[in-house]
Every structure is written in structure tokens, then in C-alpha cells.
Design a protein around this motif. Sequence first.
Motif, short mmCIF file in Angstrom:
data_model
loop_
_atom_site.label_atom_id
_atom_site.label_comp_id
_atom_site.label_asym_id
_atom_site.label_seq_id
_atom_site.Cartn_x
_atom_site.Cartn_y
_atom_site.Cartn_z
N MET A 1 0.84 -1.17 0.00
CA MET A 1 0.00 0.00 0.00
C MET A 1 0.89 1.25 0.00
SD MET A 1 -3.27 0.52 2.36
CE MET A 1 -3.44 2.04 3.20
N PHE A 2 1.52 1.54 1.11
CA PHE A 2 2.47 2.65 1.18
C PHE A 2 3.87 2.05 1.21
CE2 PHE A 2 -1.29 4.37 3.35
CZ PHE A 2 -1.56 5.43 2.50
N ASP A 3 4.79 2.72 0.57
CA ASP A 3 6.16 2.24 0.57
C ASP A 3 6.94 3.01 1.63
OD1 ASP A 3 8.35 0.76 -0.16
OD2 ASP A 3 8.93 2.12 -1.79
N ILE A 4 6.69 2.65 2.89
CA ILE A 4 7.35 3.31 4.01
C ILE A 4 8.27 2.29 4.65
CG2 ILE A 4 7.04 4.41 6.25
CD1 ILE A 4 4.35 5.40 5.30
N GLY A 5 9.54 2.63 4.73
CA GLY A 5 10.52 1.73 5.33
C GLY A 5 10.73 2.02 6.81
N PHE A 6 11.66 1.30 7.37
CA PHE A 6 11.95 1.42 8.80
C PHE A 6 12.43 2.81 9.16
CE2 PHE A 6 15.05 1.05 12.29
CZ PHE A 6 14.20 0.62 13.29
N TRP A 7 13.35 3.38 8.37
CA TRP A 7 13.92 4.69 8.69
C TRP A 7 12.87 5.79 8.56
CZ3 TRP A 7 17.80 4.31 11.61
CH2 TRP A 7 18.70 3.26 11.46
N GLU A 8 11.97 5.65 7.63
CA GLU A 8 10.89 6.64 7.50
C GLU A 8 9.99 6.60 8.73
OE1 GLU A 8 11.62 4.58 4.94
OE2 GLU A 8 12.23 5.89 3.32
N LEU A 9 9.69 5.40 9.23
CA LEU A 9 8.89 5.28 10.45
C LEU A 9 9.59 5.89 11.66
CD1 LEU A 9 7.40 1.68 10.11
CD2 LEU A 9 6.20 3.85 9.91
N ILE A 10 10.89 5.70 11.76
CA ILE A 10 11.66 6.29 12.85
C ILE A 10 11.61 7.82 12.76
CG2 ILE A 10 14.00 6.57 13.82
CD1 ILE A 10 12.73 3.91 14.48
N LEU A 11 11.76 8.36 11.55
CA LEU A 11 11.69 9.80 11.36
C LEU A 11 10.31 10.35 11.73
CD1 LEU A 11 13.16 12.35 10.33
CD2 LEU A 11 12.25 11.82 8.06
N ILE A 12 9.25 9.68 11.33
CA ILE A 12 7.89 10.09 11.69
C ILE A 12 7.70 10.05 13.20
CG2 ILE A 12 5.45 9.46 11.51
CD1 ILE A 12 6.07 8.56 8.62
N ALA A 13 8.21 9.01 13.86
CA ALA A 13 8.10 8.89 15.32
C ALA A 13 8.84 10.02 16.02
CB ALA A 13 8.62 7.54 15.78
N ILE A 14 10.01 10.37 15.55
CA ILE A 14 10.79 11.46 16.17
C ILE A 14 10.08 12.80 15.98
CG2 ILE A 14 12.95 12.77 16.01
CD1 ILE A 14 14.34 10.08 15.42
#
Length: 117
Positions: A1-14
Amino acid sequence: MFDIGFWELILIAIIGLVVLGPERLPVAIRTVKSWINSVKRFSDGVKTELNEELRIQELHQNLKKAEQANMENLAPDVAKSVESLQEAAQMVNQPYAKKPASDSSDNSESSDDKPAK
């Protein structure tokens, strides 16, 4: 669905932690999770309804074919559809069928059933 990787999730969380703060971040995550779950439930409901409508349409077309063939020498899929429709009709009519008489063989009333004088 969305192409969100691990580092993108970490950036969103921060970014979320900086913007919302540690007190409001868990509440925001729960809220977003509940929205996502409600959207999933809604889409599953729509999908189920569409599948059921398509099935009903297919049964209706097969019933028309069976009526045109005078219910004789039916193809296996058409015969199966007609059988399914007959079972559904029996299930619908079943609650309205007359119930059989009571199971007891004697018709005498017990002393508890008699009205008090």
C-alpha cells in the motif's frame, strides 16, 4: 500500500515526539490506530456486501437460465445455483411452517396444569 521503510517510520516517530510531546503521543497513536481500524472494518463490510451482491446476481442469472431450460438438463453450475436457492427458500419458510403437536402421547392434564377451584 504505502512504501514506508523502517527509517521513515523512525523519522515520523521522532517528529511526532517533538511536535506532540511524550504525554500526548501515545494518545495520538491510539487515536490514529482506531481510525485505521474503523476504516478497515468499513472496507471489509463494503467488500463483503459487494461479494454478496455479485453472488446474488449470479444466482439470479442462473435461475433465469434454468427457467428458460424448463428446469431440465441443467449445467452443473446452474443446477447448484438452483439447489442453493431452494435451500434458501426452505430456510425462509421454515419459521412459518406449522409446528407438530406436542410430544406427549397422552392428552390428560396433570394435577399442576388444572386450574384451582
